[in-house]
Every structure is written in structure tokens, then in C-alpha cells.
Enzyme design. Structure first.
Site, short mmCIF file in Angstrom:
data_model
loop_
_atom_site.label_atom_id
_atom_site.label_comp_id
_atom_site.label_asym_id
_atom_site.label_seq_id
_atom_site.Cartn_x
_atom_site.Cartn_y
_atom_site.Cartn_z
N THR A 1 2.33 4.65 -7.73
CA THR A 1 1.05 5.06 -7.18
C THR A 1 1.26 6.17 -6.16
O THR A 1 2.30 6.26 -5.51
CB THR A 1 0.37 3.85 -6.51
OG1 THR A 1 0.24 2.81 -7.47
CG2 THR A 1 -1.00 4.20 -5.97
N LEU B 1 2.30 1.05 -0.84
CA LEU B 1 1.70 1.41 -2.12
C LEU B 1 2.75 1.14 -3.19
O LEU B 1 3.95 1.30 -2.96
CB LEU B 1 1.31 2.90 -2.17
CG LEU B 1 0.11 3.38 -1.37
CD1 LEU B 1 -0.08 4.88 -1.59
CD2 LEU B 1 -1.15 2.64 -1.75
N ASP B 2 2.30 0.77 -4.38
CA ASP B 2 3.22 0.56 -5.50
C ASP B 2 3.99 1.84 -5.79
O ASP B 2 3.47 2.96 -5.61
CB ASP B 2 2.46 0.14 -6.76
CG ASP B 2 1.74 -1.18 -6.58
OD1 ASP B 2 2.11 -1.96 -5.69
OD2 ASP B 2 0.79 -1.43 -7.36
N ARG B 3 5.21 1.68 -6.28
CA ARG B 3 6.07 2.84 -6.52
C ARG B 3 5.43 3.92 -7.40
O ARG B 3 5.52 5.11 -7.09
CB ARG B 3 7.40 2.38 -7.13
CG ARG B 3 8.41 3.50 -7.27
CD ARG B 3 9.81 3.01 -7.50
NE ARG B 3 10.74 4.12 -7.31
CZ ARG B 3 12.05 3.98 -7.12
NH1 ARG B 3 12.59 2.78 -7.08
NH2 ARG B 3 12.83 5.03 -6.94
#
Length: 233
Positions: free
Chosen positions: A72, A68-70
Site C-alpha cells: 500500500t 500501512l501494508d507493504r
């Protein structure tokens, strides 16, 4: 990260665990795997948790299945054995793992529900993907489905299901229709959240356990803030 307690082995939010798999509710600011920042990744925190919980000597195996993106939050699956990692990877490749995201946006989309089809091109220099309405060189097709779940006082809650898993796909595609995610400066929101998070949350996941062959469905509790709280009130 201001005003954000990142994951460590004592505050780790474990949502599911057996001998094969562990599922974590990722906090905003955590990186799933190590990167050029040198910050401690979530994968290392999970290894420490397993090592301490089971008094394991030596190194602990942990396989990263997806990221997951940082900024998120939400569900992240890790494999606890080398046997199960390729099986989980295969589930992602065959799209037999269903992931559902919640996103809070400022601008209501033109349609209450829709399928977005774009071609995304990643710029590695600024770590950003641009969504195009037709195929261009080096672009990858991106498909998602969204529906409006709830109208809040100043925002709108969308539920999103992905058909493809592209770099920054949800962020880029929602921005492309004029509905950037709250706090997402990179994709056109007008201001950042004070903790540098964005209001994008991996909410649900379901799959058939690759070893036990049992259906698994997991829900990730929402982060604690007034806007997320309003989504379930």
C-alpha cells in the site's frame, strides 16, 4: 521489488515536518517497521534523513504511530519526540485522526456508497484476514464507509473512511463484496501489479496538532502510473 525505487534518505517523500511530527508518502514495497524479512524499514530511512538534515550526533528518536501494508502507498505519521508519541497514539485511539483512502477496484460495488460492517478473523499463518457477515469466535468488528468517486475505462475509484483499524480491513471488506483491489492477489484480484503494489493509497489525513493545537490536513500525491493518473484527470 521490480520496477520500484524504494525509499531512501535521498528520495524520501516528506509531506510535513516540524519539531514534533514528520509525515511521509510511503512507496509501495516499503515496510514501516522491521519484520522477519530483514528488509530495511521506512522508520530507519526516516531516522537517517533526520540525522543528516540536522547533523544530529548519536541515535535519533523516532516513534511509529501506525502502519500501512507493504504493498500500500500513502500517508504515514511518525513522532519525532517521545513527548508527542503518546499524544498521537491517543488521537488514533479516540479516532480524532481522520484518514481517507483511495482504492481502485475492477468490479463496481452494488451501491454507489455504503457502510460495510463485518467481523474479521486474522489467520497468522498466511497473514490474511477473512471477513464474515456475522460474529464468529476470535473475530473483531470492522466498519468502513465507501463511496464511488469516479468511473474509469476499466476500473472504479472508491473513497474509503475507516471507523475501525483492523488487519487488512479495507482489502478484506472490499473483497467480501466482490470488489477486490487492483493487484491484490491475496484478496481475490486476478493478477498482480508488476511492481507488487496494490492500488490502495492513504490519500488524506487530518487532525489537531497534539502540541500546537492547530488543524493539520495533508494530501499524499498519488503514485505515478496511468490508472492513478486517470483518477485526477
Amino acid at each position: 521489488m521490480a520496477d520500484k525505487i524504494l525509499s531512501n534518505k535521498s528520495n524520501l517523500q516528506v509531506l510535513f515536518e516540524d519539531n514534533h511530527i514528520i509525515v511521509i508518502n510511503k512507496r509501495a514495497g516499503d515496510i514501516v517497521q522491521g519484520d522477519k524479512t530483514g528488509d530495511k524499514p521506512l522508520s530507519d530511512v526516516v531516522k537517517e534523513y533526520i540525522k543528516d538534515k540536522y547533523n544530529k550526533p548519536g541515535n535519533v528518536y523516532l516513534g511509529t504511530v501506525h502502519r500501512l501494508d507493504r504493498p500500500t502507498t500513502g500517508l504515514v505519521i511518525f513522532a519525532k519526540t517521545s513527548k508527542v508519541l503518546p499524544r498521537l497514539n491517543a488521537l488514533f485511539v479516540s479516532k480524532d485522526i481522520n484518514k481517507t483512502y483511495w482504492a481502485i477496484v475492477k468490479n463496481e460495488p452494488n451501491k454507489k456508497s455504503d457502510t460495510l460492517i463485518n467481523w474479521l478473523k486474522k489467520n497468522t499463518k498466511n497473514n490474511k484476514s477473512t471477513a464474515y457477515n456475522k460474529e464468529i469466535k476470535d473475530s473483531k468488528k470492522a466498519i468502513l464507509h465507501y463511496k464511488l468517486l469516479k468511473t474509469l475505462d476499466n476500473y472504479f475509484l472508491l473513497e474509503i473512511n475507516l471507523e475501525t483499524g483492523r488487519h487488512h480491513q479495507i482489502r478484506s471488506q472490499l473483497s467480501n463484496i466482490g470488489s477486490p483491489i487492483k493487484g491484490d492477489l491475496k484478496y481475490g484480484f486476478d493478477r498482480s501489479n508488476k511492481d507488487a503494489s496494490i492500488h490502495l493509497h492513504a490519500r488524506y489525513i487530518s487532525f489537531i496538532h497534539p502540541v500546537k493545537k492547530e488543524p493539520i490536513t495533508i494530501t499524499a500525491p498519488l503514485p505515478k502510473d496511468p490508472i492513478w493518473d486517470a483518477c485526477t484527470s
